[in-house]
Design a protein around this motif. Structure first.
Motif, PDB file in Angstrom:
ATOM      1  N   PRO A 123       2.400  -7.494  16.801  1.00 16.88           N
ATOM      2  CA  PRO A 123       1.992  -7.223  17.873  1.00 16.88           C
ATOM      3  C   PRO A 123       1.562  -5.633  17.503  1.00 16.88           C
ATOM      4  N   TYR A 124       1.054  -5.079  16.920  1.00 19.24           N
ATOM      5  CA  TYR A 124       0.850  -3.588  16.292  1.00 19.24           C
ATOM      6  C   TYR A 124      -0.631  -3.241  16.596  1.00 19.24           C
ATOM      7  N   SER A 125      -0.137  -1.792  17.363  1.00 22.46           N
ATOM      8  CA  SER A 125      -1.798  -1.735  17.238  1.00 22.46           C
ATOM      9  C   SER A 125      -2.221  -1.445  15.866  1.00 22.46           C
ATOM     10  N   GLU A 126      -3.805  -1.427  15.944  1.00 22.23           N
ATOM     11  CA  GLU A 126      -4.587  -1.000  14.786  1.00 22.23           C
ATOM     12  C   GLU A 126      -4.172  -0.198  13.969  1.00 22.23           C
ATOM     13  N   ASP A 127      -3.674   1.380  14.834  1.00 21.84           N
ATOM     14  CA  ASP A 127      -3.863   2.519  14.412  1.00 21.84           C
ATOM     15  C   ASP A 127      -2.608   2.749  13.447  1.00 21.84           C
ATOM     16  N   THR A 128      -1.385   2.286  13.868  1.00 22.58           N
ATOM     17  CA  THR A 128      -0.896   1.892  13.429  1.00 22.58           C
ATOM     18  C   THR A 128       0.073   1.434  12.159  1.00 22.58           C
ATOM     19  N   LYS A 129      -0.722   0.489  11.796  1.00 19.78           N
ATOM     20  CA  LYS A 129      -0.968  -0.793  10.774  1.00 19.78           C
ATOM     21  C   LYS A 129      -0.555  -0.086   9.289  1.00 19.78           C
ATOM     22  N   TRP A 130      -1.091   0.718   9.394  1.00 17.90           N
ATOM     23  CA  TRP A 130      -1.546   1.398   7.525  1.00 17.90           C
ATOM     24  C   TRP A 130      -0.471   2.389   7.995  1.00 17.90           C
ATOM     25  N   LEU A 131       0.275   3.112   8.731  1.00 20.53           N
ATOM     26  CA  LEU A 131       1.273   3.890   8.339  1.00 20.53           C
ATOM     27  C   LEU A 131       3.106   3.223   8.218  1.00 20.53           C
ATOM     28  N   SER A 154      -0.039  -6.808   3.616  1.00 19.66           N
ATOM     29  CA  SER A 154      -1.303  -6.502   3.633  1.00 19.66           C
ATOM     30  C   SER A 154      -1.447  -7.597   4.801  1.00 19.66           C
ATOM     31  N   SER A 155      -0.852  -9.572   3.923  1.00 18.12           N
ATOM     32  CA  SER A 155      -1.161 -10.157   4.428  1.00 18.12           C
ATOM     33  C   SER A 155      -1.542 -10.457   5.821  1.00 18.12           C
ATOM     34  N   VAL A 156       0.043 -10.202   6.490  1.00 15.46           N
ATOM     35  CA  VAL A 156       0.586 -10.293   7.644  1.00 15.46           C
ATOM     36  C   VAL A 156      -0.373  -9.312   8.809  1.00 15.46           C
ATOM     37  N   LEU A 157      -0.548  -8.518   7.958  1.00 20.64           N
ATOM     38  CA  LEU A 157      -0.996  -6.945   8.738  1.00 20.64           C
ATOM     39  C   LEU A 157      -2.573  -6.935   9.052  1.00 20.64           C
ATOM     40  N   SER A 158      -2.837  -8.029   8.265  1.00 22.47           N
ATOM     41  CA  SER A 158      -4.598  -8.137   8.580  1.00 22.47           C
ATOM     42  C   SER A 158      -4.722  -9.080   9.259  1.00 22.47           C
ATOM     43  N   TRP A 203      14.574  -4.049  12.577  1.00 21.54           N
ATOM     44  CA  TRP A 203      13.555  -5.156  13.093  1.00 21.54           C
ATOM     45  C   TRP A 203      12.494  -4.014  13.574  1.00 21.54           C
ATOM     46  N   LEU A 204      11.453  -3.921  13.254  1.00 24.36           N
ATOM     47  CA  LEU A 204       9.879  -3.028  13.891  1.00 24.36           C
ATOM     48  C   LEU A 204       9.602  -3.366  14.910  1.00 24.36           C
ATOM     49  N   THR A 205      10.272  -2.940  16.173  1.00 25.78           N
ATOM     50  CA  THR A 205       9.514  -3.353  17.433  1.00 25.78           C
ATOM     51  C   THR A 205       8.077  -3.361  17.584  1.00 25.78           C
ATOM     52  N   GLU A 206       6.859  -3.465  18.426  1.00 24.02           N
ATOM     53  CA  GLU A 206       5.945  -3.608  19.407  1.00 24.02           C
ATOM     54  C   GLU A 206       5.796  -1.902  19.198  1.00 24.02           C
ATOM     55  N   SER A 207       6.831  -1.288  19.548  1.00 28.65           N
ATOM     56  CA  SER A 207       6.460   0.448  19.917  1.00 28.65           C
ATOM     57  C   SER A 207       6.080   0.795  18.054  1.00 28.65           C
ATOM     58  N   TYR A 208       6.752   0.446  16.831  1.00 30.38           N
ATOM     59  CA  TYR A 208       6.594   1.142  15.971  1.00 30.38           C
ATOM     60  C   TYR A 208       5.552   1.242  15.243  1.00 30.38           C
ATOM     61  N   PRO A 209       5.552   2.964  15.124  1.00 29.70           N
ATOM     62  CA  PRO A 209       6.292   3.696  14.580  1.00 29.70           C
ATOM     63  C   PRO A 209       6.710   5.109  16.042  1.00 29.70           C
ATOM     64  N   ARG A 210       6.079   5.025  17.077  1.00 30.36           N
ATOM     65  CA  ARG A 210       6.178   5.996  17.662  1.00 30.36           C
ATOM     66  C   ARG A 210       7.838   5.876  18.622  1.00 30.36           C
ATOM     67  N   HIS A 211       8.047   5.282  18.334  1.00 28.43           N
ATOM     68  CA  HIS A 211       9.571   4.372  18.664  1.00 28.43           C
ATOM     69  C   HIS A 211      10.570   4.373  17.756  1.00 28.43           C
ATOM     70  N   ARG A 237       3.088  -0.257   6.976  1.00 24.47           N
ATOM     71  CA  ARG A 237       2.546  -0.568   5.476  1.00 24.47           C
ATOM     72  C   ARG A 237       3.463   0.360   3.904  1.00 24.47           C
ATOM     73  N   GLN A 238       2.900   1.574   5.033  1.00 27.06           N
ATOM     74  CA  GLN A 238       3.125   2.124   4.033  1.00 27.06           C
ATOM     75  C   GLN A 238       5.105   2.909   3.974  1.00 27.06           C
ATOM     76  N   HIS A 239       5.612   2.652   5.470  1.00 19.21           N
ATOM     77  CA  HIS A 239       7.239   3.311   5.807  1.00 19.21           C
ATOM     78  C   HIS A 239       7.658   1.497   4.901  1.00 19.21           C
ATOM     79  N   LEU A 240       7.070   0.737   5.062  1.00 18.08           N
ATOM     80  CA  LEU A 240       7.801  -0.331   4.177  1.00 18.08           C
ATOM     81  C   LEU A 240       7.991  -1.137   2.552  1.00 18.08           C
TER      82      LEU A 240
END
Length: 405
Positions: free
Chosen positions: A29-37, A17-21, A92-100, A39-42
């Motif tokens: 460098p992750y898009s705002e609409d994928t940060k919650w997903l 929650s700290s690093v993603l906020s 490694w979760l790259t910038e385009s994760y989780p779409r890629h 977090r749930q994956h990790l």
């Protein structure tokens, strides 16, 4: 400042929650609409595989760019010859994760070597299992990826030890790696994490570099792979249908929104025209009242003077019908009457010349005299008008203090 890696589930939640906020230059460098997903994956991954801990580290791309990314660093347990081993990996979760798909590396210790010609691991440690190649957003996740890595590496371990005599007191089912800092880089142009320092290196599943896998396991694995491919294909088809349906609905919504905007514009135009018509109607009503009032005044004047006409002489002097209120008005009336009379005379003379009733030289002399007289009358009318304007202004100025009080 990078937060220290968490040690329990609650700490992991707080860490993610700290690093993603974070915002600003230190934001991931992750898009705002994928940060919650993400977090749930990790969180799901650390629940099923506690040996994989989420961290943040610097990743180096092939073009030399460096970026701060999330990673799952730890070990993946495998069962080889009825013995459990731990394969060190970094996800490694790259910038385009989780779409890629993420970027997965095996992370050998100092006394480990990557197996040559491994079907799913290249010499730099980059992993390319079928699950990564068939990654489908949003159904694919890190938990299934960890299971896939454990299954694939259990059939064909990617690492083996250079030591011929492993420590006999070592228990293979224990995690034997201590986390350390990592940066991107590696051979073959691929970004690769640095090597870690082990406390107790695990025994090699290959022994001296060899290994055997039974045909029954391969047959079961082929059926499992086929089943997974079919499921992924169905999920991909359903996802494609949903995306096409969504695009169609979005296009329809855009059309409705456009029609709504047009209707709103027309509504504004109708309201504006209605307001203008109401204003015009009010103006016409006021004008009608003025006309009716003037009509009443004229009718009263006619009724008042109608008896005078019947009781008076039959011949009325038109010149005495209207009386001027002052000397200037009388002079203006005379000048205007003379000017208009001369206009009528000149017009009559022109007709007489055209019909031959008057010689042309006489016409010129007469018009010259009349024009001279007309000029003086017009000049006098201009001066009289100026004097009337001056008198009117003086009268308004004289009445101004009375209205002011």
């Amino acid at each position: 400042m990078v937060p220290s890696p968490p040690s329990n589930h609650l700490a992991i939640q707080q860490f993610l929650s700290s690093v993603l906020s974070q915002r600003g230059p230190s934001a991931l460098p992750y898009s705002e609409d994928t940060k919650w997903l993400i977090r749930q994956h990790l969180l799901s991954l650390t629940t099923t595989s506690p040996s994989l801990e989420p961290k943040t580290a610097t990743f180096t791309h092939n073009d030399g760019r460096t970026v701060n990314l999330l990673q799952a660093d730890g070990t993946v347990p495998i069962a080889f010859v009825s013995v459990t081993y731990n394969i060190p990996v970094i996800i490694w979760l790259t910038e385009s994760y989780p779409r890629h798909p993420p970027c997965v590396y095996v992370n050998p210790t100092r006394d480990m070597i990557i197996k040559r010609s491994h079907p799913f691991v290249n010499p730099s440690g980059l992993v390319s299992v079928p699950y990564l190649q068939n990654w489908i957003y949003p159904s694919s996740n890190l938990v299934d990826l960890a299971h896939e890595l454990s299954s694939v590496f259990g059939r064909d371990p990617p690492l083996f030890s250079q030591r011929t005599n492993p420590n006999p007191n070592y228990h293979p089912n224990q995690s034997s790696f201590e986390s350390a800092g990592h940066t991107g880089g590696g051979s073959g142009g691929y970004p690769r994490p640095s090597v870690r320092t082990p406390q107790h290196p695990p025994p090699s599943p290959y022994g001296s570099g060899g290994g055997v896998v039974s045909g029954k396991v391969e047959a079961e694995d082929a059926a499992e792979v086929y089943k997974r491919k079919v499921i992924n294909m169905l999920v991909e088809n359903v996802h494609g249908d949903m995306m096409r349906f969504r695009k169609t609905r979005e296009a329809e919504m855009e059309n409705w929104f456009s029609a709504q905007a047009v209707l709103r514009g027309r509504e504004e135009e109708v309201n504006k025209g209605l307001k203008e018509m109401r204003d015009k109607m009010e103006g016409l009503e006021l004008h009608l009242q003025v006309v009716l009032m003037n009509t009443d005044v004229l009718e009263a004047w006619v009724r008042e003077n109608k008896g005078k006409l019947k009781g008076g002489s039959e011949h009325i002097d038109v010149d005495n019908t209207f009386e001027c209120v002052d000397v200037l008005s009388k002079q203006m009336l005379e000048c205007t009457a003379v000017d208009m009379a001369i206009e009528d005379v000149v017009y009559s003379l022109e007709k007489a010349v055209q019909e031959g009733a008057m010689p042309f030289d006489q016409y010129l002399r007469t018009v010259r005299l009349l024009s001279r007289e007309q000029f003086f009358n017009r000049a006098t009318a201009v001066k009289v008008r100026a004097a009337q304007m001056q008198a009117q202004v003086a009268g308004m100025a004289a009445r101004a203090p009375r209205y002011a009080t």
